[in-house]
Scaffold this active site. Structure first.
Site, PDB file in Angstrom:
ATOM      1  N   ASP A  53      26.707  55.834  56.842  1.00  0.00           N
ATOM      2  CA  ASP A  53      26.027  54.550  56.894  1.00  0.00           C
ATOM      3  C   ASP A  53      24.582  54.794  56.493  1.00  0.00           C
ATOM      4  O   ASP A  53      23.919  55.684  57.033  1.00  0.00           O
ATOM      5  CB  ASP A  53      26.098  53.989  58.328  1.00  0.00           C
TER       6      ASP A  53
ATOM      7  N   GLU B 232      26.344  46.120  52.181  1.00  0.00           N
ATOM      8  CA  GLU B 232      26.450  45.015  53.127  1.00  0.00           C
ATOM      9  C   GLU B 232      25.503  43.934  52.624  1.00  0.00           C
ATOM     10  O   GLU B 232      24.293  43.997  52.840  1.00  0.00           O
ATOM     11  CB  GLU B 232      26.045  45.444  54.546  1.00  0.00           C
TER      12      GLU B 232
ATOM     13  N   HIS C 113      32.253  46.215  63.029  1.00  0.00           N
ATOM     14  CA  HIS C 113      31.555  46.380  64.312  1.00  0.00           C
ATOM     15  C   HIS C 113      30.600  45.239  64.639  1.00  0.00           C
ATOM     16  O   HIS C 113      30.013  45.226  65.721  1.00  0.00           O
ATOM     17  CB  HIS C 113      30.792  47.701  64.287  1.00  0.00           C
ATOM     18  N   ASP C 114      30.383  44.323  63.688  1.00  0.00           N
ATOM     19  CA  ASP C 114      29.505  43.180  63.928  1.00  0.00           C
ATOM     20  C   ASP C 114      30.284  41.891  64.157  1.00  0.00           C
ATOM     21  O   ASP C 114      29.683  40.847  64.412  1.00  0.00           O
ATOM     22  CB  ASP C 114      28.610  42.921  62.703  1.00  0.00           C
TER      23      ASP C 114
ATOM     24  N   ASP D 168      23.487  49.464  54.633  1.00  0.00           N
ATOM     25  CA  ASP D 168      23.196  48.470  55.655  1.00  0.00           C
ATOM     26  C   ASP D 168      22.152  47.447  55.226  1.00  0.00           C
ATOM     27  O   ASP D 168      21.112  47.811  54.666  1.00  0.00           O
ATOM     28  CB  ASP D 168      22.666  49.215  56.897  1.00  0.00           C
TER      29      ASP D 168
HETATM   30  O1  TEU Z   1      23.941  44.047  60.059  1.00  0.00           O
HETATM   31  C1  TEU Z   1      23.116  43.232  59.275  1.00  0.00           C
HETATM   32  C2  TEU Z   1      23.293  41.835  59.425  1.00  0.00           C
HETATM   33  O2  TEU Z   1      23.072  41.179  58.434  1.00  0.00           O
HETATM   34  C3  TEU Z   1      23.370  41.084  60.722  1.00  0.00           C
HETATM   35  O3  TEU Z   1      23.315  39.762  60.324  1.00  0.00           O
HETATM   36  C4  TEU Z   1      24.519  41.189  61.608  1.00  0.00           C
HETATM   37  O4  TEU Z   1      25.674  40.778  60.950  1.00  0.00           O
HETATM   38  C5  TEU Z   1      24.220  40.271  62.775  1.00  0.00           C
HETATM   39  O5  TEU Z   1      23.154  40.842  63.453  1.00  0.00           O
HETATM   40  C6  TEU Z   1      25.323  40.042  63.722  1.00  0.00           C
HETATM   41  O6  TEU Z   1      24.847  39.464  64.903  1.00  0.00           O
HETATM   42  C7  TEU Z   1      23.687  45.399  59.957  1.00  0.00           C
HETATM   43  C8  TEU Z   1      24.568  46.206  60.883  1.00  0.00           C
HETATM   44  O7  TEU Z   1      25.904  46.087  60.475  1.00  0.00           O
HETATM   45  C9  TEU Z   1      24.337  45.776  62.286  1.00  0.00           C
HETATM   46  O8  TEU Z   1      25.191  46.427  63.187  1.00  0.00           O
HETATM   47  C10 TEU Z   1      22.902  46.073  62.611  1.00  0.00           C
HETATM   48  O9  TEU Z   1      22.595  45.563  63.860  1.00  0.00           O
HETATM   49  C11 TEU Z   1      21.938  45.492  61.579  1.00  0.00           C
HETATM   50  O10 TEU Z   1      22.342  45.711  60.249  1.00  0.00           O
HETATM   51  C12 TEU Z   1      20.582  46.131  61.708  1.00  0.00           C
HETATM   52  O11 TEU Z   1      20.639  47.443  61.245  1.00  0.00           O
END
Ligand code: TEU
Ligand code: CA
Length: 565
Positions: free
Chosen positions: A100, A258, A330-331, A201
């Site tokens: 990542d 992402e 995971h989100d 990310d």
């Molecule tokens: O997520 C980025 C993101 O765009 C966020 O909108 C996320 O989907 C949202 O916070 C959900 O509530 C990435 C990672 O996948 C995430 O786990 C991290 O928290 C974030 O970046 C910051 O690094």
């Protein structure tokens, strides 16, 4: 569309969230040893690429997405030696590892930020966005993704630093060539080590409008969502080109971005032949539950909107490249709870959802536990939750007038912790995840849903996923499932999600009935045979002629090979 073939086009990927995967030393935290011990399990599932969510040294304010040292492994997870062992063991099994890459921001505990705080006018301050306040206020009114202002005072100065996520995640200054040089060196260091690429990310956030304007407030806090300042695709495009040229390209690395907030006509710049990335995730179905003010006003999932969204995304993507298809990560909440109506939240429904997703055109990513049909978790106190975003969304829901019970219901549907509960390996204590106390509670349904019991049941979701992945990668059908065109079918039905994958040699029909009642479809092409089905019903075991009816029970999915014309 003719396109140059790349090594990753026909691969199947799997996301590991290390903290929740498998704990081998009883501290309640998943670790690298746990991952090493399950490589054969992943191989058997047919996995080619493993994406590890961050394993770097971190204070874990945002579960490792706040990196304190890009060159060190988090002690909680293990050592660099163990990482090297993992890499070697994966290679032995012909599997690729991708890391990542979190480079929009780092942790406030990173040496760069510590040096910047120590000398706010020095060289390291320029690794970040340090700006003077305006009339005793922060420089602008942007709201961070996790709530509150994007600006945090720099102690002992009249300046603030900028963060789009938590205040412990200061944004890195992509206008500083020295910083970029450091990032490129770091990326190449990992590639030299032998990782095959990266999941990248929150990368669109690097292209922000650095005049830091204020916007029309969109909430009672007087702030405006910081996504508004994500600048034109031109700015980010230049940065991404440079990034690729200096790193990924030289290694023929696989990269998956992402990327949210992409402009409509920009897809080719991202995933085309010369695109910034190998692929980007398709989040279009997930964005359907974006609420106007937060999770609490997320619209419910409607089948027809969901079907159209996926169909449109597929048709768009195949004009220029490949998207990475996910059900969950995971989100996101668990897909088996989110995309299936209540009556379909069964093994049959879960298999159906998996089939429709994995046979789309693109690169499938399976998230840990998806292959056994793990589901959302129901907790009756906000204290059970760990996730920083969930706490903020709970607060927003309460401020909007929801009761505790109602706000918890929202978290039960939308929380990121839904996907972060420990993997359910067995029916033993803590689902076999840990002999200690798991850092996050195990879902209470682990007796019913776990790997061990599904191993023993040839009809389980797990065994089905193995057959599904094997079909996609089989010598005979790999070509059509990888490069075959996506052609939507039966779009006029109320409950059927169906499509063909077709090339000059083959035509495959994937048809799933998400409805509560059985349906019958008139076949447009004669059926040569059944490649996969989630119900033992014999109605599909025989061949059908063009014009004959194909009956699909509720939650039934079939994968049929048809005559080409
Ligand atoms: O997520 C980025 C993101 O765009 C966020 O909108 C996320 O989907 C949202 O916070 C959900 O509530 C990435 C990672 O996948 C995430 O786990 C991290 O928290 C974030 O970046 C910051 O690094
Ligand atoms: Ca451990």
């Amino acid at each position: 569309m003719i396109m140059e073939r790349k090594w990753w086009h026909d691969k199947v990927a799997y996301q590991i969230y290390p903290k929740s995967f498998l704990d081998t030393n009883g501290d309640g935290i998943g670790d690298l040893r746990g991952i090493i011990s399950k490589l054969d399990y992943l191989k058997e599932l047919g996995i080619d690429i493993i994406w590890l969510s961050p394993i770097y040294k971190s204070p874990f304010v945002d579960q490792g997405y706040d990196i304190a040292d890009y060159y060190a492994i988090a002690e909680e997870f293990g050592t660099m030696e163990e990482f090297d062992e993992l890499l070697a063991e994966a290679k032995k099994r012909d599997m690729h590892l991708i890391m990542d890459l979190v480079i929009n921001h780092c942790s406030d505990k990173h040496e760069w930020f510590q040096k910047a705080l120590a000398d706010p006018d020095g060289e390291y301050a320029d690794y970040f966005y340090f700006r003077k306040g305006k009339n005793g206020n922060p420089p602008s009114n942007c709201r961070s993704y996790f709530g509150g202002s994007c600006w945090e005072p720099v102690p002992g100065t009249d300046k603030y630093y900028f963060h789009m996520f938590a205040k412990e995640q200061p944004d890195l200054n992509w206008e500083n060539p020295k910083l970029l040089g450091e990032l490129y060196n770091m990326i190449n260091w990992w590639l030299d080590k032998g990782v095959s690429g990266f999941r990248i990310d929150a990368i669109i956030n690097i292209g922000k409008n650095t005049t830091f304007p204020s916007y029309e407030p969109d909430g009672t806090d007087g702030l405006a969502g910081c996504w508004r300042m994500i600048d034109s695709m031109e700015t980010v495009g230049k940065l991404l080109k440079d990034l690729k040229n200096n790193t990924f390209e030289k290694y023929n690395a696989f990269t998956v971005g992402e990327v949210f907030n992409i402009e409509e006509n920009a897809l080719e710049q991202f995933i085309g032949e010369d695109g910034h990335f190998s692929t980007i995730f398709d989040f279009s179905a997930h964005c359907l539950s974006d609420g106007e003010h937060g999770w609490y006003d997320a619209p419910p999932m409607e089948f027809k909107r969901w079907r159209k969204t996926i169909t449109d995304a597929q048709l768009e993507a195949q004009k220029c490249g490949f998207k990475a298809n996910i059900i969950e990560n995971h989100d996101e909440p668990r897909g088996a709870s989110r995309f299936l109506p209540k009556y379909a939240q069964t093994p049959a429904g879960t298999k159906m959802l998996g089939t429709v997703n994995l046979l789309l055109r693109g690169i499938p990513f399976i998230y840990q536990g998806q292959e056994i049909g793990m589901q959302n978790v129901i907790w009756d106190s906000i204290e059970e939750y760990d996730d920083i975003s969930t706490k903020d969304q709970y607060r927003i829901a309460r401020e909007a007038g929801l009761s505790d019970a109602q706000a918890l219901e929202v978290c039960g549907r939308m929380s990121r912790d839904n996907a972060r509960t420990p993997v359910q390996w067995s029916s033993e204590k803590n689902a076999g995840f840990s002999t200690g106390t798991p850092w996050l509670k195990v879902n209470t349904n682990y007796q019913a849903i776990n790997v061990e019991s599904q191993e023993k049941d040839a009809d389980s979701v797990l065994h089905y996923y193995r057959r599904l992945v094997a079909l996609r990668k089989s010598a005979e059908y790999k070509e059509v499932f990888t490069y075959g065109e996506f052609i939507p079918a039966y779009e006029d039905t109320d409950t059927v999600m169906a499509y063909y994958r077709a090339d000059t040699e083959k035509r495959i029909l994937v048809a799933a009935n998400f409805g509560r009642e059985a349906v019958e479809l008139a076949l447009d092409y004669a059926v040569k045979g059944v490649l996969l089905a989630n119900q033992a019903d014999l109605s599909v075991k025989k061949t059908h002629k063009t014009g004959e009816l194909l009956k699909l029970e509720s939650c039934e999915v079939v994968v049929l090979e048809c005559e080409c014309s």
